[in-house]
Design a protein around this motif. Structure first.
Motif, mmCIF file in Angstrom:
data_model
loop_
_atom_site.group_PDB
_atom_site.id
_atom_site.type_symbol
_atom_site.label_atom_id
_atom_site.label_comp_id
_atom_site.label_asym_id
_atom_site.label_seq_id
_atom_site.Cartn_x
_atom_site.Cartn_y
_atom_site.Cartn_z
ATOM 1 N N VAL A 159 1.132 -1.380 -0.162
ATOM 2 C CA VAL A 159 0.126 0.366 0.188
ATOM 3 C C VAL A 159 0.421 1.230 0.210
ATOM 4 O O VAL A 159 0.151 2.208 0.127
ATOM 5 N N ALA A 160 2.006 1.035 -0.151
ATOM 6 C CA ALA A 160 3.275 2.205 -0.137
ATOM 7 C C ALA A 160 2.492 3.375 -1.101
ATOM 8 O O ALA A 160 1.995 3.291 -1.812
ATOM 9 N N LYS A 161 3.006 4.767 -1.117
ATOM 10 C CA LYS A 161 2.470 5.563 -1.496
ATOM 11 C C LYS A 161 4.160 5.970 -2.406
ATOM 12 O O LYS A 161 5.092 5.868 -2.041
ATOM 13 N N PRO A 162 3.503 6.900 -3.823
ATOM 14 C CA PRO A 162 5.291 6.893 -3.871
ATOM 15 C C PRO A 162 6.335 7.378 -3.560
ATOM 16 O O PRO A 162 6.275 8.841 -2.966
ATOM 17 N N GLY A 163 7.499 7.827 -3.993
ATOM 18 C CA GLY A 163 8.433 8.513 -3.046
ATOM 19 C C GLY A 163 8.448 8.145 -1.793
ATOM 20 O O GLY A 163 9.803 8.633 -1.559
ATOM 21 N N THR A 164 8.408 6.467 -1.621
ATOM 22 C CA THR A 164 8.506 6.528 0.090
ATOM 23 C C THR A 164 9.401 5.287 -0.686
ATOM 24 O O THR A 164 9.628 4.514 -1.384
ATOM 25 N N ALA A 165 10.161 5.165 0.485
ATOM 26 C CA ALA A 165 11.634 3.976 1.032
ATOM 27 C C ALA A 165 10.777 2.553 -0.021
ATOM 28 O O ALA A 165 11.005 1.622 -0.783
ATOM 29 N N ALA A 166 9.470 2.358 0.835
ATOM 30 C CA ALA A 166 8.944 0.946 0.282
ATOM 31 C C ALA A 166 8.041 1.211 -0.260
ATOM 32 O O ALA A 166 7.559 0.158 -0.976
ATOM 33 N N TYR A 167 8.067 1.502 -1.172
ATOM 34 C CA TYR A 167 6.993 1.666 -2.698
ATOM 35 C C TYR A 167 7.855 1.433 -3.600
ATOM 36 O O TYR A 167 9.402 1.247 -3.489
ATOM 37 N N GLY A 168 7.502 -0.096 -4.231
ATOM 38 C CA GLY A 168 8.420 -0.758 -5.283
ATOM 39 C C GLY A 168 7.770 -1.970 -6.034
ATOM 40 O O GLY A 168 6.507 -1.134 -6.657
ATOM 41 N N ILE A 169 8.579 -2.879 -6.163
ATOM 42 C CA ILE A 169 7.657 -3.807 -7.441
ATOM 43 C C ILE A 169 6.427 -3.860 -6.691
ATOM 44 O O ILE A 169 5.620 -3.881 -7.809
ATOM 45 N N PRO A 170 6.799 -4.765 -5.745
ATOM 46 C CA PRO A 170 5.120 -5.257 -5.705
ATOM 47 C C PRO A 170 4.060 -4.417 -5.197
ATOM 48 O O PRO A 170 2.899 -4.257 -5.153
ATOM 49 N N THR A 171 4.873 -2.711 -5.650
ATOM 50 C CA THR A 171 3.184 -2.015 -4.681
ATOM 51 C C THR A 171 2.696 -1.753 -6.422
ATOM 52 O O THR A 171 0.974 -1.375 -6.334
ATOM 53 N N VAL A 172 3.347 -1.738 -7.804
ATOM 54 C CA VAL A 172 3.345 -1.471 -8.457
ATOM 55 C C VAL A 172 1.913 -2.024 -9.093
ATOM 56 O O VAL A 172 0.831 -2.183 -9.864
ATOM 57 N N LYS A 173 3.160 -3.389 -8.796
ATOM 58 C CA LYS A 173 2.550 -4.434 -9.629
ATOM 59 C C LYS A 173 0.983 -5.473 -9.149
ATOM 60 O O LYS A 173 -0.708 -5.661 -9.817
ATOM 61 N N PHE A 174 0.835 -4.809 -8.089
ATOM 62 C CA PHE A 174 -0.728 -4.910 -6.938
ATOM 63 C C PHE A 174 -1.789 -4.176 -7.373
ATOM 64 O O PHE A 174 -3.119 -4.323 -7.359
ATOM 65 N N ALA A 175 -1.174 -2.974 -7.320
ATOM 66 C CA ALA A 175 -2.256 -2.149 -8.076
ATOM 67 C C ALA A 175 -2.544 -1.870 -9.628
ATOM 68 O O ALA A 175 -3.611 -1.150 -9.385
ATOM 69 N N TYR A 176 -1.432 -2.726 -10.485
ATOM 70 C CA TYR A 176 -2.252 -2.963 -11.742
ATOM 71 C C TYR A 176 -3.572 -3.510 -11.539
ATOM 72 O O TYR A 176 -4.745 -3.612 -12.061
ATOM 73 N N TRP A 177 -3.696 -5.041 -9.820
ATOM 74 C CA TRP A 177 -5.278 -5.206 -10.450
ATOM 75 C C TRP A 177 -5.902 -4.885 -9.323
ATOM 76 O O TRP A 177 -7.049 -4.937 -9.404
ATOM 77 N N VAL A 178 -5.591 -4.613 -8.417
ATOM 78 C CA VAL A 178 -6.815 -3.457 -7.616
ATOM 79 C C VAL A 178 -6.659 -2.399 -6.655
ATOM 80 O O VAL A 178 -5.474 -1.994 -6.627
ATOM 81 N N GLN A 179 -7.086 -1.843 -5.478
ATOM 82 C CA GLN A 179 -7.258 -0.477 -4.814
ATOM 83 C C GLN A 179 -6.706 -1.629 -3.484
ATOM 84 O O GLN A 179 -8.002 -1.715 -2.698
ATOM 85 N N ALA A 180 -6.040 -0.867 -2.965
ATOM 86 C CA ALA A 180 -5.373 -1.883 -1.659
ATOM 87 C C ALA A 180 -5.928 -0.292 -0.422
ATOM 88 O O ALA A 180 -5.351 0.830 -0.866
#
Length: 319
Positions: A159-180
């Motif tokens: 559920v990471a926001k852009p620009g944060t350290a946690a934002y990465g591949i899992p964030t973007v791929k998960f967001a392709y499918w769903v809103q979390a």
């Protein structure tokens, strides 16, 4: 009537009767708190109309909470002993329940093995949580909602926001499918054995499917994040980029085109594709600020396509 649950005593007795010792290899940490299981089911908005996929049911503490709603449940369990025991356990407590158990690796489950599931509710094994999540969302387009319990750090990434350290591949791929949304934390004390990490709960709702080729898009995401700390011009080379530059202006920010800020006059001939056509209206943040590195993905989406697929994808996106 009070809902039936499996607590610590029942779970340990079941494990003893089956000669089960939880293994780290399979990521086995059994939930021993019925209230936690009821909370997960409530957050998943599960009803009697749902067909729920549960991954890694273990000894059945979450399974019984799901069955209490009168939903249909398909439980996917890789451990043969646990898979064989689960129907007997559920028949003991809820003899009229609708349960199907598949002794399978969830990463290898096929669409024809589960008919039209509507929800995913699971305590996902820590060691494979993200791959399992993405595989099931791709394999079963009928899954419209769900809630998963994962390691707290993984929940942050999903559920990471852009620009944060946690934002990465899992964030973007998960967001392709769903809103979390992250909807809760879970203490290690509700598990047996007690893990050394905290857990988090992430709920999701499936969004409108993007027309963009998923395999191509995911390969671009992989390439981009593998090159963190370099400029987009070098990303062009990293993605074998004799490419067109597609600029998106979503009204939430300004992107860059091959290393320079968008200029309405100089770049007026570039094709413009609204972000909503690519990812669904909930995601508008895969892009890079002028002068920023790829760690600073924000607000706009810049897509880089290989020449052989560009025409097809642009036409799809513009329809």
């Amino acid at each position: 009537m009070e809902a039936i649950g499996l607590g610590g005593r029942e779970i340990r007795e079941l494990a003893t009767s089956l000669q089960i010792r939880p293994t780290k290899t399979l990521g086995q940490n059994f939930v021993i708190d019925p209230n936690t299981c009821r909370k997960i089911v409530r957050l998943g908005n599960v009803s009697s109309q749902d067909h729920v996929i549960e991954v890694g049911p273990g000894l059945g503490s979450l399974t019984i909470a799901l069955l209490n709603t009168q939903a249909e449940v398909t439980a996917i369990e890789i451990d043969p002993v646990l898979a064989a025991a689960l129907p007997n356990t559920m028949n003991k407590y809820l003899p009229q329940s609708r349960l199907k158990v598949l002794e399978r690796d969830a990463l290898k489950i096929k669409s024809e093995e589960v008919v039209a599931p509507t929800a995913l509710v699971a305590n996902l094994p820590y060691n494979v949580s993200v791959p399992v999540l993405l595989h099931l969302l791709e394999t079963f387009p009928t899954i419209s909602k769900g809630v998963v319990m994962v390691q707290s750090e993984v929940a942050d990434r999903l559920v990471a926001k852009p620009g944060t350290a946690a934002y990465g591949i899992p964030t973007v791929k998960f967001a392709y499918w769903v809103q979390a949304t992250r909807v809760g934390n879970v203490s290690p004390q509700v598990f047996w054995p007690i893990p050394r990490v905290d857990s988090g709960l992430v709920s999701f709702i499936r969004t409108r499917q993007s027309p963009v080729d998923r395999k191509l898009l995911f390969s671009i995401i992989d390439a981009a994040f593998a090159q963190r700390g370099i400029t987009p011009d070098i990303i062009l080379e990293a993605i074998d980029a004799d490419v067109i530059k597609t600029y998106v202006e979503a009204g939430m920010g300004i992107g860059i085109v091959a290393g320079h800020a968008y200029d309405p006059d100089k770049d007026r001939n570039l094709k413009v594709i609204p972000v909503g056509h690519l990812f669904g209206n909930n995601v508008t943040h895969l892009g890079v600020k002028q002068g920023a590195y790829l760690r600073s993905f924000v607000y706009t989406f810049i897509e880089l396509f290989s020449p052989t697929l560009t025409k097809k994808i642009v036409e799809q996106a513009m329809n």
